[in-house]
Design a protein around this motif. Structure first.
Motif, short mmCIF file in Angstrom:
data_model
loop_
_atom_site.label_atom_id
_atom_site.label_comp_id
_atom_site.label_asym_id
_atom_site.label_seq_id
_atom_site.Cartn_x
_atom_site.Cartn_y
_atom_site.Cartn_z
N VAL A 106 -34.21 85.58 1.78
CA VAL A 106 -35.47 85.93 2.46
C VAL A 106 -36.01 84.72 3.22
O VAL A 106 -36.44 84.83 4.36
CB VAL A 106 -36.51 86.44 1.43
CG1 VAL A 106 -37.87 86.60 2.07
CG2 VAL A 106 -36.04 87.75 0.81
N LEU A 107 -35.95 83.57 2.59
CA LEU A 107 -36.43 82.34 3.23
C LEU A 107 -35.61 82.03 4.48
O LEU A 107 -36.16 81.64 5.51
CB LEU A 107 -36.37 81.18 2.24
CG LEU A 107 -37.01 79.88 2.68
CD1 LEU A 107 -38.49 80.09 2.97
CD2 LEU A 107 -36.83 78.82 1.61
N ALA B 179 -35.23 81.85 10.35
CA ALA B 179 -34.51 82.24 11.57
C ALA B 179 -35.44 82.97 12.53
O ALA B 179 -35.36 82.78 13.75
CB ALA B 179 -33.32 83.12 11.22
N ARG B 180 -36.34 83.79 12.01
CA ARG B 180 -37.29 84.50 12.87
C ARG B 180 -38.24 83.53 13.57
O ARG B 180 -38.55 83.67 14.74
CB ARG B 180 -38.08 85.50 12.04
CG ARG B 180 -38.98 86.37 12.88
CD ARG B 180 -39.60 87.48 12.07
NE ARG B 180 -39.96 87.02 10.74
CZ ARG B 180 -41.09 87.33 10.12
NH1 ARG B 180 -41.97 88.11 10.70
NH2 ARG B 180 -41.34 86.88 8.90
N ASP C 199 -38.66 82.95 17.63
CA ASP C 199 -39.95 83.32 18.21
C ASP C 199 -40.52 82.14 19.00
O ASP C 199 -40.80 81.09 18.46
CB ASP C 199 -40.91 83.72 17.10
CG ASP C 199 -42.19 84.33 17.63
OD1 ASP C 199 -42.26 84.58 18.84
OD2 ASP C 199 -43.11 84.56 16.83
N GLN C 200 -40.72 82.33 20.30
CA GLN C 200 -41.19 81.25 21.17
C GLN C 200 -42.68 81.36 21.47
O GLN C 200 -43.23 80.51 22.16
CB GLN C 200 -40.41 81.28 22.50
CG GLN C 200 -38.95 80.95 22.35
CD GLN C 200 -38.76 79.51 21.92
OE1 GLN C 200 -39.42 78.61 22.44
NE2 GLN C 200 -37.87 79.27 20.99
N ARG C 201 -43.34 82.38 20.96
CA ARG C 201 -44.76 82.57 21.29
C ARG C 201 -45.62 81.42 20.79
O ARG C 201 -46.53 80.98 21.48
CB ARG C 201 -45.27 83.88 20.71
CG ARG C 201 -44.72 85.09 21.44
CD ARG C 201 -45.23 86.35 20.81
NE ARG C 201 -44.69 86.43 19.45
CZ ARG C 201 -44.97 87.39 18.61
NH1 ARG C 201 -45.82 88.33 18.93
NH2 ARG C 201 -44.44 87.41 17.40
#
Length: 58
Positions: free
Chosen positions: A5-6, A11-12, A16-18
């Motif tokens: 999960v970690l 990775a997410r 994510d570039q926001r």
């Protein structure tokens, strides 16, 4: 289980570039604000001195 999960969460965040874009815009707005404050301060001092000189000449 926890490591899996970690890893997925990490990775997410990497994909994510926001957040990075928001930070860049924030820094840009901060720099523009500092430049505007410095310009207004310098212009205000110059105008004050110019009006004082004009007043003294009268």
């Amino acid at each position: 289980m926890f490591v899996s999960v970690l890893t997925k969460v990490a990775a997410r965040f990497v994909r994510d570039q926001r957040g990075a874009t928001m930070l860049e815009y924030g820094l840009l707005v901060g720099l523009v604000a500092i430049a505007a404050i410095l310009a207004v301060t310098a212009l205000g001092t110059a105008l004050s001195s110019m009006f004082t000189d004009a007043s003294n000449a009268l």
